[in-house]
Design a protein around this motif. Structure first.
Motif, mmCIF file in Angstrom:
data_model
loop_
_atom_site.group_PDB
_atom_site.id
_atom_site.type_symbol
_atom_site.label_atom_id
_atom_site.label_comp_id
_atom_site.label_asym_id
_atom_site.label_seq_id
_atom_site.Cartn_x
_atom_site.Cartn_y
_atom_site.Cartn_z
ATOM 1 N N GLN A 194 -4.235 3.383 9.746
ATOM 2 C CA GLN A 194 -3.657 3.608 11.049
ATOM 3 C C GLN A 194 -3.962 5.025 11.501
ATOM 4 O O GLN A 194 -3.883 5.945 10.796
ATOM 5 C CB GLN A 194 -2.100 3.566 11.222
ATOM 6 N N TYR B 298 -0.324 10.885 4.243
ATOM 7 C CA TYR B 298 -0.873 11.596 5.439
ATOM 8 C C TYR B 298 -0.683 13.059 5.636
ATOM 9 O O TYR B 298 0.408 13.624 5.058
ATOM 10 C CB TYR B 298 -0.082 10.830 6.702
ATOM 11 N N PHE C 203 3.146 13.624 4.520
ATOM 12 C CA PHE C 203 4.065 12.475 4.651
ATOM 13 C C PHE C 203 3.661 11.386 3.611
ATOM 14 O O PHE C 203 2.314 11.085 3.814
ATOM 15 C CB PHE C 203 3.989 11.713 6.073
ATOM 16 N N PHE D 88 8.003 5.756 6.358
ATOM 17 C CA PHE D 88 7.732 7.123 6.032
ATOM 18 C C PHE D 88 8.810 7.898 5.405
ATOM 19 O O PHE D 88 9.993 7.485 5.581
ATOM 20 C CB PHE D 88 7.307 8.157 7.097
ATOM 21 N N GLY D 89 8.328 8.907 4.510
ATOM 22 C CA GLY D 89 9.435 9.917 4.118
ATOM 23 C C GLY D 89 9.643 10.814 4.906
ATOM 24 O O GLY D 89 9.097 10.921 6.091
ATOM 25 N N LYS D 90 10.504 12.018 4.660
ATOM 26 C CA LYS D 90 10.834 12.789 5.691
ATOM 27 C C LYS D 90 9.733 14.034 5.653
ATOM 28 O O LYS D 90 9.678 14.808 6.534
ATOM 29 C CB LYS D 90 12.183 13.704 5.194
ATOM 30 N N PHE E 83 9.384 3.642 12.651
ATOM 31 C CA PHE E 83 8.652 2.793 13.409
ATOM 32 C C PHE E 83 9.305 2.143 14.536
ATOM 33 O O PHE E 83 10.842 1.968 14.408
ATOM 34 C CB PHE E 83 8.419 1.605 12.423
ATOM 35 N N PHE F 93 0.476 5.735 0.773
ATOM 36 C CA PHE F 93 -0.351 6.513 1.687
ATOM 37 C C PHE F 93 0.307 7.848 1.386
ATOM 38 O O PHE F 93 1.406 8.054 1.505
ATOM 39 C CB PHE F 93 -0.410 6.181 2.995
ATOM 40 N N TYR G 130 5.659 4.795 16.919
ATOM 41 C CA TYR G 130 6.811 5.659 15.917
ATOM 42 C C TYR G 130 7.350 6.715 16.513
ATOM 43 O O TYR G 130 6.818 7.396 17.753
ATOM 44 C CB TYR G 130 6.006 6.115 14.849
ATOM 45 N N GLN H 187 -0.467 16.183 8.340
ATOM 46 C CA GLN H 187 -0.460 16.728 9.763
ATOM 47 C C GLN H 187 -0.345 18.204 9.963
ATOM 48 O O GLN H 187 0.567 18.877 9.561
ATOM 49 C CB GLN H 187 0.813 16.305 10.460
ATOM 50 N N GLY I 84 3.185 -4.951 9.588
ATOM 51 C CA GLY I 84 2.106 -3.747 9.485
ATOM 52 C C GLY I 84 2.610 -2.549 9.584
ATOM 53 O O GLY I 84 1.750 -1.564 9.590
ATOM 54 N N ASN I 85 3.981 -2.210 9.943
ATOM 55 C CA ASN I 85 4.090 -0.783 10.171
ATOM 56 C C ASN I 85 4.504 -0.047 8.856
ATOM 57 O O ASN I 85 4.833 -0.697 7.705
ATOM 58 C CB ASN I 85 5.725 -0.743 10.926
ATOM 59 N N LEU I 86 4.315 1.249 8.843
ATOM 60 C CA LEU I 86 4.588 2.347 8.051
ATOM 61 C C LEU I 86 5.990 2.613 7.812
ATOM 62 O O LEU I 86 6.505 2.892 8.821
ATOM 63 C CB LEU I 86 3.627 3.462 8.126
ATOM 64 N N MET J 98 -2.065 13.559 12.882
ATOM 65 C CA MET J 98 -1.885 13.129 11.228
ATOM 66 C C MET J 98 -3.217 12.380 10.965
ATOM 67 O O MET J 98 -3.520 11.283 11.644
ATOM 68 C CB MET J 98 -0.609 12.340 11.483
ATOM 69 N N TYR K 293 0.777 -1.210 0.089
ATOM 70 C CA TYR K 293 -0.018 0.132 -0.055
ATOM 71 C C TYR K 293 0.822 1.313 0.021
ATOM 72 O O TYR K 293 1.802 0.973 0.471
ATOM 73 C CB TYR K 293 -0.732 -0.064 1.343
ATOM 74 N N MET L 152 2.180 19.513 7.142
ATOM 75 C CA MET L 152 3.134 18.663 6.642
ATOM 76 C C MET L 152 2.415 17.291 6.071
ATOM 77 O O MET L 152 1.594 17.012 6.507
ATOM 78 C CB MET L 152 3.852 18.159 7.816
ATOM 79 N N LYS M 62 14.087 14.570 10.454
ATOM 80 C CA LYS M 62 14.071 13.128 9.753
ATOM 81 C C LYS M 62 12.861 12.284 9.642
ATOM 82 O O LYS M 62 11.876 13.052 9.793
ATOM 83 C CB LYS M 62 15.256 12.168 10.690
ATOM 84 N N GLU M 63 12.811 11.197 8.899
ATOM 85 C CA GLU M 63 11.667 10.514 8.954
ATOM 86 C C GLU M 63 11.077 10.049 10.109
ATOM 87 O O GLU M 63 11.817 9.882 11.206
ATOM 88 C CB GLU M 63 11.997 9.315 8.035
ATOM 89 N N ILE M 64 9.719 9.829 10.291
ATOM 90 C CA ILE M 64 9.098 9.089 11.222
ATOM 91 C C ILE M 64 9.494 7.628 11.238
ATOM 92 O O ILE M 64 9.230 6.860 10.123
ATOM 93 C CB ILE M 64 7.576 9.396 10.952
ATOM 94 N N TYR N 11 0.757 0.870 17.416
ATOM 95 C CA TYR N 11 1.908 1.030 17.089
ATOM 96 C C TYR N 11 2.636 2.140 17.506
ATOM 97 O O TYR N 11 1.910 3.129 17.990
ATOM 98 C CB TYR N 11 1.970 1.377 15.435
ATOM 99 N N ARG O 118 3.490 0.424 3.040
ATOM 100 C CA ARG O 118 3.153 -0.650 3.888
ATOM 101 C C ARG O 118 3.244 -1.840 3.115
ATOM 102 O O ARG O 118 2.549 -1.889 2.060
ATOM 103 C CB ARG O 118 2.044 -0.150 4.682
ATOM 104 N N LEU P 53 -5.149 10.590 7.624
ATOM 105 C CA LEU P 53 -4.899 9.762 6.432
ATOM 106 C C LEU P 53 -5.580 10.584 5.190
ATOM 107 O O LEU P 53 -6.781 10.778 5.374
ATOM 108 C CB LEU P 53 -5.439 8.218 6.162
#
Lengths: 116, 115
Positions: free
Chosen positions: B104, A37, A91, A106-108, B45, A35, B35, A39, A102-104, A45, A33, A89, B41-43, B33, A95, A47
């Protein structure tokens, strides 16, 4: 390892105009997937839009749409008719489709400012 | 329906002290979860609970971090002893199991500053 890259740290757009945020990713998985997001300042944050990699059709949610180029591993977000409330912001994240991963990832992030 | 809540919203502690962050997921969400986003920097996990079990803790930086989710409801993340590099925003997220695991829902985050 999966990576997500957002090359635009900051962007600005005039109210009512269109803006595109860039995102590229790297994964060895065939199903995943993607996404976007959002914020807003001092808020949670949320979706904005998601895309299943097996679907060829680009996802659309009202003024938000994506340009998903699977071969190029590109996943850009287009915001049409920008509104002041779009200031946030943004993001990009990926995933894996199933299993325990299950964790995402992310980009910066890209800080978008919508100017009146 | 209440969203994901986190407490405290901000915490400032000195190096070597202990801090405990709390996350209350959306009621009925089995997945929880943690994070962390370090400035600029990135978020990243940290770990994933399914009910009270740790499904994946591959992102935990070291053994100074301890996460628990007793009874499969709220979760705590303890940092002991805190170091300067632990500063950042700690986010919690929760999701359904089954068909809708892709989405999420995030909490507002806890901003931790270690001085």
């Amino acid at each position: 390892a999966q990576t997500v890259t957002q090359s635009q740290p900051e962007m600005s757009v005039q109210e009512a105009e269109t803006v595109t945020l860039s995102c590229t990713y790297d994964t060895s998985e065939s199903n995943y997937y993607l996404f976007w997001y959002k914020q807003p300042p001092s808020r949670q944050m949320i979706l904005v839009i998601r895309q299943e990699a097996y679907k060829q059709q680009n996802a659309t949610e009202n003024r938000f749409s994506v340009n998903f180029q699977k071969a190029a591993k590109s996943f850009s977000l287009k915001i049409s008719d920008s509104q002041l409330g779009d200031t946030a912001m943004y993001f990009c994240a990926s995933r894996n489709y199933g299993g325990s991963q299950g964790n995402l990832i992310f980009g910066k992030g890209t800080k978008l400012s919508v100017k009146p | 329906e209440a969203g994901v809540t986190q407490f405290p919203s901000h915490s400032v502690i000195e190096k070597g002290q202990t801090v405990t962050l709390r996350c209350d997921p959306i009621s009925g969400h089995d997945n929880l979860y943690w994070y962390r986003r370090v400035m600029g920097k990135e978020i990243k996990f940290l770990l994933h609970f399914v009910k009270e079990s740790k499904q994946d803790e591959s992102g935990m930086p070291n053994n100074r971090f301890l996460a628990e989710r007793t009874g499969g409801t709220y979760s705590t993340l303890k940092v002991q002893p805190a170091e300067l590099e632990d500063s950042g925003v700690y986010f919690c997220a929760s999701s359904h199991s089954g068909q809708f695991t892709y989405e999420q829902y995030f909490g507002p985050g806890t901003r931790l500053t270690v001085t």
